[in-house]
Design a protein around this motif. Sequence first.
Motif, PDB file in Angstrom:
ATOM      1  N   ASN A   1      27.104  32.128  13.495  1.00 37.26           N
ATOM      2  CA  ASN A   1      27.646  32.060  14.848  1.00 37.26           C
ATOM      3  C   ASN A   1      26.917  32.979  15.816  1.00 37.26           C
ATOM      4  O   ASN A   1      26.795  32.664  17.001  1.00 37.26           O
ATOM      5  CB  ASN A   1      29.137  32.399  14.831  1.00 37.26           C
ATOM      6  N   ALA A   2      26.430  34.103  15.331  1.00 37.17           N
ATOM      7  CA  ALA A   2      25.719  35.049  16.175  1.00 37.17           C
ATOM      8  C   ALA A   2      24.288  34.621  16.475  1.00 37.17           C
ATOM      9  O   ALA A   2      23.632  35.223  17.311  1.00 37.17           O
ATOM     10  CB  ALA A   2      25.712  36.430  15.535  1.00 37.17           C
ATOM     11  N   LYS A   3      23.802  33.612  15.777  1.00 34.81           N
ATOM     12  CA  LYS A   3      22.474  33.029  15.972  1.00 34.81           C
ATOM     13  C   LYS A   3      21.328  33.939  15.539  1.00 34.81           C
ATOM     14  O   LYS A   3      20.170  33.543  15.631  1.00 34.81           O
ATOM     15  CB  LYS A   3      22.267  32.585  17.422  1.00 34.81           C
TER      16      LYS A   3
ATOM     17  N   ARG B   1      15.951  26.037  17.018  1.00 28.45           N
ATOM     18  CA  ARG B   1      16.585  27.130  17.750  1.00 28.45           C
ATOM     19  C   ARG B   1      18.069  26.891  17.980  1.00 28.45           C
ATOM     20  O   ARG B   1      18.888  27.801  17.786  1.00 28.45           O
ATOM     21  CB  ARG B   1      15.872  27.328  19.094  1.00 28.45           C
ATOM     22  N   THR B   2      18.408  25.697  18.397  1.00 26.33           N
ATOM     23  CA  THR B   2      19.795  25.372  18.699  1.00 26.33           C
ATOM     24  C   THR B   2      20.603  24.996  17.464  1.00 26.33           C
ATOM     25  O   THR B   2      21.830  24.902  17.544  1.00 26.33           O
ATOM     26  CB  THR B   2      19.873  24.218  19.697  1.00 26.33           C
ATOM     27  N   GLY B   3      19.934  24.780  16.369  1.00 25.71           N
ATOM     28  CA  GLY B   3      20.606  24.288  15.186  1.00 25.71           C
ATOM     29  C   GLY B   3      20.810  22.792  15.192  1.00 25.71           C
ATOM     30  O   GLY B   3      21.464  22.253  14.294  1.00 25.71           O
ATOM     31  N   GLY B   4      20.239  22.125  16.191  1.00 20.50           N
ATOM     32  CA  GLY B   4      20.452  20.705  16.341  1.00 20.50           C
ATOM     33  C   GLY B   4      19.641  19.831  15.411  1.00 20.50           C
ATOM     34  O   GLY B   4      19.950  18.645  15.263  1.00 20.50           O
ATOM     35  N   SER B   5      18.606  20.372  14.813  1.00 21.45           N
ATOM     36  CA  SER B   5      17.803  19.596  13.882  1.00 21.45           C
ATOM     37  C   SER B   5      17.388  20.464  12.708  1.00 21.45           C
ATOM     38  O   SER B   5      17.200  21.673  12.845  1.00 21.45           O
ATOM     39  CB  SER B   5      16.580  18.987  14.570  1.00 21.45           C
ATOM     40  N   THR B   6      17.271  19.834  11.570  1.00 23.25           N
ATOM     41  CA  THR B   6      16.844  20.501  10.345  1.00 23.25           C
ATOM     42  C   THR B   6      15.806  19.659   9.633  1.00 23.25           C
ATOM     43  O   THR B   6      15.661  18.462   9.898  1.00 23.25           O
ATOM     44  CB  THR B   6      18.029  20.752   9.399  1.00 23.25           C
ATOM     45  N   TYR B   7      15.096  20.299   8.718  1.00 29.24           N
ATOM     46  CA  TYR B   7      14.094  19.591   7.927  1.00 29.24           C
ATOM     47  C   TYR B   7      14.011  20.251   6.562  1.00 29.24           C
ATOM     48  O   TYR B   7      14.042  21.483   6.457  1.00 29.24           O
ATOM     49  CB  TYR B   7      12.732  19.618   8.624  1.00 29.24           C
ATOM     50  N   TYR B   8      13.891  19.426   5.523  1.00 30.47           N
ATOM     51  CA  TYR B   8      13.888  19.922   4.161  1.00 30.47           C
ATOM     52  C   TYR B   8      12.704  19.381   3.376  1.00 30.47           C
ATOM     53  O   TYR B   8      12.264  18.247   3.586  1.00 30.47           O
ATOM     54  CB  TYR B   8      15.164  19.508   3.433  1.00 30.47           C
ATOM     55  N   ALA B   9      12.218  20.187   2.459  1.00 32.57           N
ATOM     56  CA  ALA B   9      11.241  19.695   1.507  1.00 32.57           C
ATOM     57  C   ALA B   9      11.891  18.637   0.623  1.00 32.57           C
ATOM     58  O   ALA B   9      13.089  18.698   0.334  1.00 32.57           O
ATOM     59  CB  ALA B   9      10.705  20.841   0.654  1.00 32.57           C
ATOM     60  N   ASP B  10      11.103  17.669   0.191  1.00 36.60           N
ATOM     61  CA  ASP B  10      11.643  16.594  -0.630  1.00 36.60           C
ATOM     62  C   ASP B  10      12.325  17.117  -1.893  1.00 36.60           C
ATOM     63  O   ASP B  10      13.312  16.541  -2.358  1.00 36.60           O
ATOM     64  CB  ASP B  10      10.538  15.615  -1.018  1.00 36.60           C
TER      65      ASP B  10
ATOM     66  N   VAL C   1      21.955  32.212  -0.113  1.00 37.76           N
ATOM     67  CA  VAL C   1      21.164  33.347   0.312  1.00 37.76           C
ATOM     68  C   VAL C   1      21.268  33.480   1.822  1.00 37.76           C
ATOM     69  O   VAL C   1      21.435  32.487   2.541  1.00 37.76           O
ATOM     70  CB  VAL C   1      19.690  33.238  -0.138  1.00 37.76           C
ATOM     71  N   SER C   2      21.190  34.708   2.297  1.00 41.60           N
ATOM     72  CA  SER C   2      21.375  35.002   3.709  1.00 41.60           C
ATOM     73  C   SER C   2      20.175  35.748   4.257  1.00 41.60           C
ATOM     74  O   SER C   2      19.477  36.450   3.526  1.00 41.60           O
ATOM     75  CB  SER C   2      22.634  35.852   3.920  1.00 41.60           C
ATOM     76  N   CYS C   3      19.972  35.608   5.541  1.00 37.62           N
ATOM     77  CA  CYS C   3      18.921  36.331   6.237  1.00 37.62           C
ATOM     78  C   CYS C   3      19.513  36.927   7.502  1.00 37.62           C
ATOM     79  O   CYS C   3      20.060  36.199   8.335  1.00 37.62           O
ATOM     80  CB  CYS C   3      17.758  35.402   6.575  1.00 37.62           C
ATOM     81  N   ALA C   4      19.404  38.236   7.642  1.00 34.45           N
ATOM     82  CA  ALA C   4      19.907  38.932   8.811  1.00 34.45           C
ATOM     83  C   ALA C   4      18.739  39.458   9.629  1.00 34.45           C
ATOM     84  O   ALA C   4      17.862  40.137   9.102  1.00 34.45           O
ATOM     85  CB  ALA C   4      20.823  40.078   8.398  1.00 34.45           C
ATOM     86  N   ALA C   5      18.748  39.157  10.910  1.00 36.60           N
ATOM     87  CA  ALA C   5      17.716  39.622  11.822  1.00 36.60           C
ATOM     88  C   ALA C   5      18.218  40.813  12.614  1.00 36.60           C
ATOM     89  O   ALA C   5      19.372  40.843  13.043  1.00 36.60           O
ATOM     90  CB  ALA C   5      17.297  38.500  12.770  1.00 36.60           C
ATOM     91  N   SER C   6      17.352  41.784  12.815  1.00 33.86           N
ATOM     92  CA  SER C   6      17.741  43.005  13.511  1.00 33.86           C
ATOM     93  C   SER C   6      17.639  42.890  15.020  1.00 33.86           C
ATOM     94  O   SER C   6      18.128  43.762  15.734  1.00 33.86           O
ATOM     95  CB  SER C   6      16.879  44.174  13.038  1.00 33.86           C
TER      96      SER C   6
ATOM     97  N   PHE D   1      15.720  36.729  17.787  1.00 35.39           N
ATOM     98  CA  PHE D   1      15.582  35.706  16.761  1.00 35.39           C
ATOM     99  C   PHE D   1      16.515  34.534  16.977  1.00 35.39           C
ATOM    100  O   PHE D   1      16.284  33.453  16.412  1.00 35.39           O
ATOM    101  CB  PHE D   1      15.806  36.306  15.370  1.00 35.39           C
ATOM    102  N   SER D   2      17.553  34.722  17.762  1.00 29.14           N
ATOM    103  CA  SER D   2      18.455  33.619  18.055  1.00 29.14           C
ATOM    104  C   SER D   2      17.765  32.528  18.854  1.00 29.14           C
ATOM    105  O   SER D   2      18.261  31.393  18.917  1.00 29.14           O
ATOM    106  CB  SER D   2      19.695  34.111  18.797  1.00 29.14           C
ATOM    107  N   ASN D   3      16.630  32.845  19.455  1.00 29.35           N
ATOM    108  CA  ASN D   3      15.861  31.876  20.228  1.00 29.35           C
ATOM    109  C   ASN D   3      14.666  31.317  19.465  1.00 29.35           C
ATOM    110  O   ASN D   3      13.852  30.595  20.042  1.00 29.35           O
ATOM    111  CB  ASN D   3      15.382  32.503  21.535  1.00 29.35           C
ATOM    112  N   TYR D   4      14.555  31.657  18.195  1.00 27.06           N
ATOM    113  CA  TYR D   4      13.441  31.206  17.377  1.00 27.06           C
ATOM    114  C   TYR D   4      13.896  30.172  16.362  1.00 27.06           C
ATOM    115  O   TYR D   4      15.039  30.167  15.917  1.00 27.06           O
ATOM    116  CB  TYR D   4      12.824  32.377  16.611  1.00 27.06           C
ATOM    117  N   ALA D   5      12.979  29.304  15.997  1.00 22.79           N
ATOM    118  CA  ALA D   5      13.217  28.463  14.840  1.00 22.79           C
ATOM    119  C   ALA D   5      13.188  29.335  13.584  1.00 22.79           C
ATOM    120  O   ALA D   5      12.432  30.301  13.509  1.00 22.79           O
ATOM    121  CB  ALA D   5      12.162  27.369  14.746  1.00 22.79           C
ATOM    122  N   MET D   6      14.023  28.996  12.617  1.00 18.23           N
ATOM    123  CA  MET D   6      14.120  29.785  11.396  1.00 18.23           C
ATOM    124  C   MET D   6      13.848  28.909  10.190  1.00 18.23           C
ATOM    125  O   MET D   6      14.282  27.756  10.133  1.00 18.23           O
ATOM    126  CB  MET D   6      15.508  30.410  11.265  1.00 18.23           C
TER     127      MET D   6
END
Length: 126
Positions: free
Chosen positions: A74-76, A53-62, A20-25, A29-34
Amino acid sequence: QVQLVESGGGLVQAGDSLRVSCAASNRAFSNYAMGWFRQAPGKEREFVAAVSRTGGSTYYADSVKGRFTISRGNAKNTVYLQMNSLKPEDTAVYYCAASRRDATFQALGVIPYDYWGQGTQVTVSS
């Protein structure tokens, strides 16, 4: 004004994969956590995954660790959720969300999210 738009949902069978994809207008949003959340009928919305924001860290539900992967385009101003080994219990409306805050690791699951898309339906049959 539409700010976040999800796409890519659909009907799949257990064990299948879906992205699934999410496109921001707005490029802001490239400076926000998603994050990605999901909600099944009659149940509360739950956190699924998020990326800093940088994509350097992620977190997932168990419940999705090892099966789902969140990433930024790539466009952030885009974010994806790759879902593998789907299970019937993954059936839900999936929402993307953006937070004005940035955070890392588990904090991504508790920060407030300020902007929300309308959701895309994912149905997994057994």
